[in-house]
Design a protein around this motif. Structure first.
Motif, PDB file in Angstrom:
ATOM      1  N   VAL A   1      14.578  -0.017 -21.437  1.00  0.00           N
ATOM      2  CA  VAL A   1      15.360  -0.454 -22.681  1.00  0.00           C
ATOM      3  C   VAL A   1      14.735  -1.899 -23.494  1.00  0.00           C
ATOM      4  CG1 VAL A   1      17.482  -1.925 -23.409  1.00  0.00           C
ATOM      5  CG2 VAL A   1      17.548  -0.224 -21.269  1.00  0.00           C
ATOM      6  N   LEU A   2      14.325  -2.587 -23.094  1.00  0.00           N
ATOM      7  CA  LEU A   2      13.276  -4.142 -23.562  1.00  0.00           C
ATOM      8  C   LEU A   2      12.246  -3.366 -24.332  1.00  0.00           C
ATOM      9  CD1 LEU A   2      13.069  -7.067 -21.288  1.00  0.00           C
ATOM     10  CD2 LEU A   2      14.383  -7.028 -23.375  1.00  0.00           C
ATOM     11  N   LEU A   3      11.825  -2.360 -24.531  1.00  0.00           N
ATOM     12  CA  LEU A   3      10.224  -1.745 -25.232  1.00  0.00           C
ATOM     13  C   LEU A   3      10.787  -1.447 -26.235  1.00  0.00           C
ATOM     14  CD1 LEU A   3       7.778  -0.944 -22.154  1.00  0.00           C
ATOM     15  CD2 LEU A   3       7.823  -2.837 -23.400  1.00  0.00           C
ATOM     16  N   LEU A   4      12.362   0.093 -25.473  1.00  0.00           N
ATOM     17  CA  LEU A   4      12.125   0.756 -26.609  1.00  0.00           C
ATOM     18  C   LEU A   4      12.725  -0.148 -27.719  1.00  0.00           C
ATOM     19  CD1 LEU A   4      13.971   3.443 -24.675  1.00  0.00           C
ATOM     20  CD2 LEU A   4      11.906   3.777 -26.073  1.00  0.00           C
ATOM     21  N   ARG A   5      14.100  -0.963 -27.441  1.00  0.00           N
ATOM     22  CA  ARG A   5      14.498  -1.899 -29.026  1.00  0.00           C
ATOM     23  C   ARG A   5      13.356  -2.584 -29.575  1.00  0.00           C
ATOM     24  NH1 ARG A   5      17.616  -7.099 -26.220  1.00  0.00           N
ATOM     25  NH2 ARG A   5      16.975  -8.158 -28.459  1.00  0.00           N
ATOM     26  N   SER A   6      12.372  -2.899 -28.618  1.00  0.00           N
ATOM     27  CA  SER A   6      11.437  -3.322 -30.101  1.00  0.00           C
ATOM     28  C   SER A   6      10.702  -2.142 -30.979  1.00  0.00           C
ATOM     29  CB  SER A   6      10.337  -4.029 -29.503  1.00  0.00           C
ATOM     30  OG  SER A   6      10.178  -3.137 -28.939  1.00  0.00           O
ATOM     31  N   ASP A   7      10.814  -1.093 -30.477  1.00  0.00           N
ATOM     32  CA  ASP A   7      10.080   0.063 -31.147  1.00  0.00           C
ATOM     33  C   ASP A   7      11.365   0.426 -31.954  1.00  0.00           C
ATOM     34  OD1 ASP A   7       7.926  -0.162 -29.834  1.00  0.00           O
ATOM     35  OD2 ASP A   7       8.373   2.055 -28.326  1.00  0.00           O
ATOM     36  N   VAL A   8      13.016   0.432 -31.560  1.00  0.00           N
ATOM     37  CA  VAL A   8      13.735   0.596 -32.291  1.00  0.00           C
ATOM     38  C   VAL A   8      13.343   0.280 -34.231  1.00  0.00           C
ATOM     39  CG1 VAL A   8      16.257   1.459 -32.563  1.00  0.00           C
ATOM     40  CG2 VAL A   8      14.622   2.174 -30.921  1.00  0.00           C
TER      41      VAL A   8
END
Length: 75
Positions: free
Chosen positions: A17-24
């Motif tokens: 979730v943390l990685l995807l949040r920054s990607d989004v």
């Protein structure tokens, strides 16, 4: 064993979730920047097209008759 699996699953999901949040967030920022650029291009193109149309429509008089201004043909 079940508690360890649960803790590892929660840790893995949290990391994802943390990685995807920054990607989004980065993708959204890039998308907004691209939309602004495309709008800018479209505005320039519409202004350019409207000024070209205005130049071609002006009639000119020759010997008392009104003729449409001839536009150069693209070859």
């Amino acid at each position: 064993m079940a508690l360890t699996n649960f803790i590892l699953t929660v840790a893995g999901v949290s990391a994802a979730v943390l990685l995807l949040r920054s990607d989004v967030k980065n993708s959204a920022a890039i998308f907004r920047r691209n939309v602004k650029q495309i709008r800018h291009w479209l505005e320039q193109e519409s202004q350019s097209a409207s000024s070209k149309v205005g130049d071609k429509v002006k009639p000119k008089e020759v010997g008392g008759k009104v003729h449409q201004k001839e536009s150069p043909k693209d070859d």
